[in-house]
Design a protein around this motif. Structure first.
Motif, PDB file in Angstrom:
ATOM      1  N   ASN A  37       6.940   5.953 139.880  1.00 17.29           N
ATOM      2  CA  ASN A  37       6.288   4.654 140.063  1.00 17.29           C
ATOM      3  C   ASN A  37       6.009   4.329 141.525  1.00 17.29           C
ATOM      4  OD1 ASN A  37       6.459   4.320 137.305  1.00 17.29           O
ATOM      5  ND2 ASN A  37       8.326   3.104 137.386  1.00 17.29           N
ATOM      6  N   LYS A  38       6.559   5.164 142.425  1.00  9.29           N
ATOM      7  CA  LYS A  38       6.393   4.945 143.872  1.00  9.29           C
ATOM      8  C   LYS A  38       6.874   3.563 144.296  1.00  9.29           C
ATOM      9  CE  LYS A  38       2.413   8.073 144.170  1.00  9.29           C
ATOM     10  NZ  LYS A  38       3.244   9.209 144.590  1.00  9.29           N
ATOM     11  N   ALA A  39       7.943   3.105 143.646  1.00 15.91           N
ATOM     12  CA  ALA A  39       8.511   1.787 143.952  1.00 15.91           C
ATOM     13  C   ALA A  39       9.957   1.752 143.462  1.00 15.91           C
ATOM     14  CB  ALA A  39       7.708   0.679 143.291  1.00 15.91           C
ATOM     15  N   VAL A  40      10.809   1.013 144.186  1.00 21.30           N
ATOM     16  CA  VAL A  40      12.219   0.934 143.800  1.00 21.30           C
ATOM     17  C   VAL A  40      12.463  -0.194 142.796  1.00 21.30           C
ATOM     18  CG1 VAL A  40      12.994   1.914 145.976  1.00 21.30           C
ATOM     19  CG2 VAL A  40      12.802  -0.572 145.753  1.00 21.30           C
ATOM     20  N   GLU A  41      11.407  -0.996 142.544  1.00 21.88           N
ATOM     21  CA  GLU A  41      11.502  -2.118 141.608  1.00 21.88           C
ATOM     22  C   GLU A  41      12.712  -2.979 141.970  1.00 21.88           C
ATOM     23  OE1 GLU A  41      11.135  -0.631 137.567  1.00 21.88           O
ATOM     24  OE2 GLU A  41       9.850   0.990 138.263  1.00 21.88           O
ATOM     25  N   ASP A  42      13.582  -3.278 140.979  1.00 18.71           N
ATOM     26  CA  ASP A  42      14.736  -4.119 141.298  1.00 18.71           C
ATOM     27  C   ASP A  42      16.033  -3.321 141.335  1.00 18.71           C
ATOM     28  OD1 ASP A  42      14.708  -3.582 138.616  1.00 18.71           O
ATOM     29  OD2 ASP A  42      15.368  -5.582 137.996  1.00 18.71           O
ATOM     30  N   PHE A  43      15.922  -2.003 141.516  1.00 14.65           N
ATOM     31  CA  PHE A  43      17.118  -1.188 141.668  1.00 14.65           C
ATOM     32  C   PHE A  43      17.784  -1.495 143.016  1.00 14.65           C
ATOM     33  CE2 PHE A  43      14.735   1.551 138.680  1.00 14.65           C
ATOM     34  CZ  PHE A  43      15.683   1.609 137.666  1.00 14.65           C
ATOM     35  N   SER A  44      19.098  -1.366 143.035  1.00 15.95           N
ATOM     36  CA  SER A  44      19.852  -1.660 144.250  1.00 15.95           C
ATOM     37  C   SER A  44      20.394  -0.369 144.869  1.00 15.95           C
ATOM     38  CB  SER A  44      21.030  -2.590 143.929  1.00 15.95           C
ATOM     39  OG  SER A  44      21.894  -2.705 145.041  1.00 15.95           O
ATOM     40  N   PRO A  45      20.398  -0.268 146.206  1.00 19.27           N
ATOM     41  CA  PRO A  45      20.963   0.917 146.854  1.00 19.27           C
ATOM     42  C   PRO A  45      22.477   0.841 147.020  1.00 19.27           C
ATOM     43  CG  PRO A  45      20.106  -0.557 148.523  1.00 19.27           C
ATOM     44  CD  PRO A  45      19.797  -1.203 147.189  1.00 19.27           C
ATOM     45  N   ILE A  46      23.067  -0.311 146.733  1.00 17.93           N
ATOM     46  CA  ILE A  46      24.491  -0.533 147.007  1.00 17.93           C
ATOM     47  C   ILE A  46      25.400   0.502 146.344  1.00 17.93           C
ATOM     48  CG2 ILE A  46      26.408  -2.159 146.837  1.00 17.93           C
ATOM     49  CD1 ILE A  46      24.259  -2.895 148.901  1.00 17.93           C
ATOM     50  N   PRO A  47      25.210   0.825 145.043  1.00 21.22           N
ATOM     51  CA  PRO A  47      26.119   1.805 144.430  1.00 21.22           C
ATOM     52  C   PRO A  47      26.111   3.151 145.149  1.00 21.22           C
ATOM     53  CG  PRO A  47      24.847   0.677 142.747  1.00 21.22           C
ATOM     54  CD  PRO A  47      24.244   0.293 144.064  1.00 21.22           C
ATOM     55  N   TYR A  48      24.969   3.558 145.656  1.00 26.18           N
ATOM     56  CA  TYR A  48      24.850   4.859 146.302  1.00 26.18           C
ATOM     57  C   TYR A  48      25.403   4.816 147.730  1.00 26.18           C
ATOM     58  CZ  TYR A  48      21.798   4.589 142.343  1.00 26.18           C
ATOM     59  OH  TYR A  48      21.316   4.337 141.082  1.00 26.18           O
ATOM     60  N   ILE A  49      25.223   3.692 148.393  1.00 24.34           N
ATOM     61  CA  ILE A  49      25.820   3.507 149.720  1.00 24.34           C
ATOM     62  C   ILE A  49      27.343   3.535 149.601  1.00 24.34           C
ATOM     63  CG2 ILE A  49      26.119   1.884 151.627  1.00 24.34           C
ATOM     64  CD1 ILE A  49      23.261   0.881 151.074  1.00 24.34           C
ATOM     65  N   ALA A  50      27.872   2.868 148.585  1.00 23.36           N
ATOM     66  CA  ALA A  50      29.328   2.836 148.377  1.00 23.36           C
ATOM     67  C   ALA A  50      29.864   4.225 148.076  1.00 23.36           C
ATOM     68  CB  ALA A  50      29.667   1.876 147.238  1.00 23.36           C
ATOM     69  N   THR A  51      29.123   5.005 147.290  1.00 24.30           N
ATOM     70  CA  THR A  51      29.583   6.340 146.930  1.00 24.30           C
ATOM     71  C   THR A  51      29.578   7.273 148.135  1.00 24.30           C
ATOM     72  OG1 THR A  51      28.659   5.997 144.716  1.00 24.30           O
ATOM     73  CG2 THR A  51      29.288   8.228 145.285  1.00 24.30           C
ATOM     74  N   VAL A  52      28.649   7.061 149.061  1.00 24.50           N
ATOM     75  CA  VAL A  52      28.639   7.858 150.295  1.00 24.50           C
ATOM     76  C   VAL A  52      29.967   7.710 151.031  1.00 24.50           C
ATOM     77  CG1 VAL A  52      27.666   7.983 152.632  1.00 24.50           C
ATOM     78  CG2 VAL A  52      26.148   7.937 150.640  1.00 24.50           C
ATOM     79  N   LEU A  53      30.410   6.478 151.212  1.00 20.69           N
ATOM     80  CA  LEU A  53      31.671   6.239 151.920  1.00 20.69           C
ATOM     81  C   LEU A  53      32.845   6.846 151.156  1.00 20.69           C
ATOM     82  CD1 LEU A  53      32.992   4.897 154.363  1.00 20.69           C
ATOM     83  CD2 LEU A  53      33.290   2.831 152.980  1.00 20.69           C
ATOM     84  N   ASN A  54      32.828   6.696 149.846  1.00 13.08           N
ATOM     85  CA  ASN A  54      33.888   7.255 149.018  1.00 13.08           C
ATOM     86  C   ASN A  54      33.975   8.769 149.199  1.00 13.08           C
ATOM     87  OD1 ASN A  54      35.912   6.647 146.982  1.00 13.08           O
ATOM     88  ND2 ASN A  54      34.636   7.804 145.567  1.00 13.08           N
ATOM     89  N   CYS A  55      32.833   9.437 149.181  1.00 10.17           N
ATOM     90  CA  CYS A  55      32.795  10.890 149.345  1.00 10.17           C
ATOM     91  C   CYS A  55      33.252  11.316 150.733  1.00 10.17           C
ATOM     92  CB  CYS A  55      31.381  11.412 149.072  1.00 10.17           C
ATOM     93  SG  CYS A  55      30.889  11.361 147.346  1.00 10.17           S
ATOM     94  N   ILE A  56      32.837  10.575 151.746  1.00 10.44           N
ATOM     95  CA  ILE A  56      33.238  10.907 153.122  1.00 10.44           C
ATOM     96  C   ILE A  56      34.755  10.943 153.242  1.00 10.44           C
ATOM     97  CG2 ILE A  56      33.328  10.021 155.491  1.00 10.44           C
ATOM     98  CD1 ILE A  56      30.455   9.020 155.118  1.00 10.44           C
ATOM     99  N   PHE A  57      35.415   9.929 152.679  1.00  9.57           N
ATOM    100  CA  PHE A  57      36.866   9.862 152.815  1.00  9.57           C
ATOM    101  C   PHE A  57      37.579  10.915 151.975  1.00  9.57           C
ATOM    102  CE2 PHE A  57      36.297   5.537 154.651  1.00  9.57           C
ATOM    103  CZ  PHE A  57      37.016   5.773 155.811  1.00  9.57           C
ATOM    104  N   TRP A  58      37.035  11.245 150.791  1.00  6.99           N
ATOM    105  CA  TRP A  58      37.672  12.305 150.006  1.00  6.99           C
ATOM    106  C   TRP A  58      37.493  13.671 150.656  1.00  6.99           C
ATOM    107  CZ3 TRP A  58      41.498  11.825 146.973  1.00  6.99           C
ATOM    108  CH2 TRP A  58      41.663  10.684 146.170  1.00  6.99           C
ATOM    109  N   VAL A  59      36.348  13.901 151.304  1.00  3.87           N
ATOM    110  CA  VAL A  59      36.160  15.152 152.050  1.00  3.87           C
ATOM    111  C   VAL A  59      37.178  15.228 153.188  1.00  3.87           C
ATOM    112  CG1 VAL A  59      34.610  16.415 153.590  1.00  3.87           C
ATOM    113  CG2 VAL A  59      33.728  15.445 151.454  1.00  3.87           C
TER     114      VAL A  59
END
Length: 242
Positions: A37-59
């Protein structure tokens, strides 16, 4: 031939890697839709931003200078980190310049990098034993991982209120349960309290979702297959998705 406890632990950890990898791939339909759709519509990036931090600390937790013999924790969370960054890159690319999507991604990642750097510096310069380093980083990992695991609570509440499991996908609930269970087993073979705590909670959370699914499946209104369905944004972390 009888397998040693270490061999069994490695086999279970590899299975855990496979299951966790499946969880990390769960947002693919969402980002396929965004690209299409070439658009993010009303999806939020927050869950993916949070998972980045989670992965960093587990690594970081799985590194040999923090918590030795945790290679399988490092592998899956390294893969997860890479996937989450790809998701965010796609989100950033298709987020409209006039909304706050791009700002959220940049600000969120900037804050995470600074926070992670502070924790890493403190750990490596002031804590000089595996036990102390594992304690600090492990507690941080458990806090973030537990939040990831209990995030579906709002969906579970919606299921009970509406008596419908339409917005709680069965395969995600099942994978959540299997993932928490397999990493719990991994943590028990060579006792690791930090992997055990969050994944024990994850197994219970997954089991609760499956119970709700069994209770309310029959009362769920049948969806019209022609009606558009928004992909789920339930997001879980990897290895202690350790």
């Amino acid at each position: 031939m009888v397998m040693s406890a270490e061999s069994i632990r490695n086999v279970i950890g590899i299975i855990g890697n496979v299951i966790s990898f499946g969880l990390f791939l769960s947002p693919v339909p969402t980002f396929y839709r965004i690209i299409k759709n070439k658009a993010v519509e009303d999806f939020s990036p927050i869950p993916y931003i949070a998972t980045v931090l989670n992965c960093i600390f587990w690594v970081f937790y799985g590194m040999p200078f923090v918590h030795p013999d945790s290679l399988l924790v490092v592998t899956i969370n390294s893969v997860g980190l890479g996937l989450e960054l790809i998701y965010l890159a796609i989100f950033y690319t298709y987020a409209a310049k006039q909304n706050n999507g791009r700002k959220k991604v940049l600000l969120g990642l900037s804050v995470e990098v600074i926070f992670a750097a502070i924790i890493i510096i403190i750990t490596m310069t002031t804590l000089h034993t595996y036990k102390k380093r594992s304690l600090l980083v492990g507690v941080i990992c458990d806090i973030f991982n537990t939040l990831m695991y209990v995030s579906p609570l709002t969906v579970m509440k919606q299921v009970i209120t509406t008596k419908s499991v339409e917005y709680m996908p069965f395969y995600l609930s099942l994978t959540n349960f299997l993932n928490g269970s397999i990493w719990t087993a991994y943590a028990l073979i060579k006792f690791d309290i930090y992997v055990l705590v969050s994944n024990g909670i994850g197994a219970v959370s997954g089991a609760a979702q499956l119970i709700l699914y069994a209770i309310y499946y029959r009362t769920t209104p049948k969806r019209n297959d022609d009606a558009p369905q928004k992909p789920t944004q339930i997001q879980l972390s990897g290895a202690s998705v350790a």
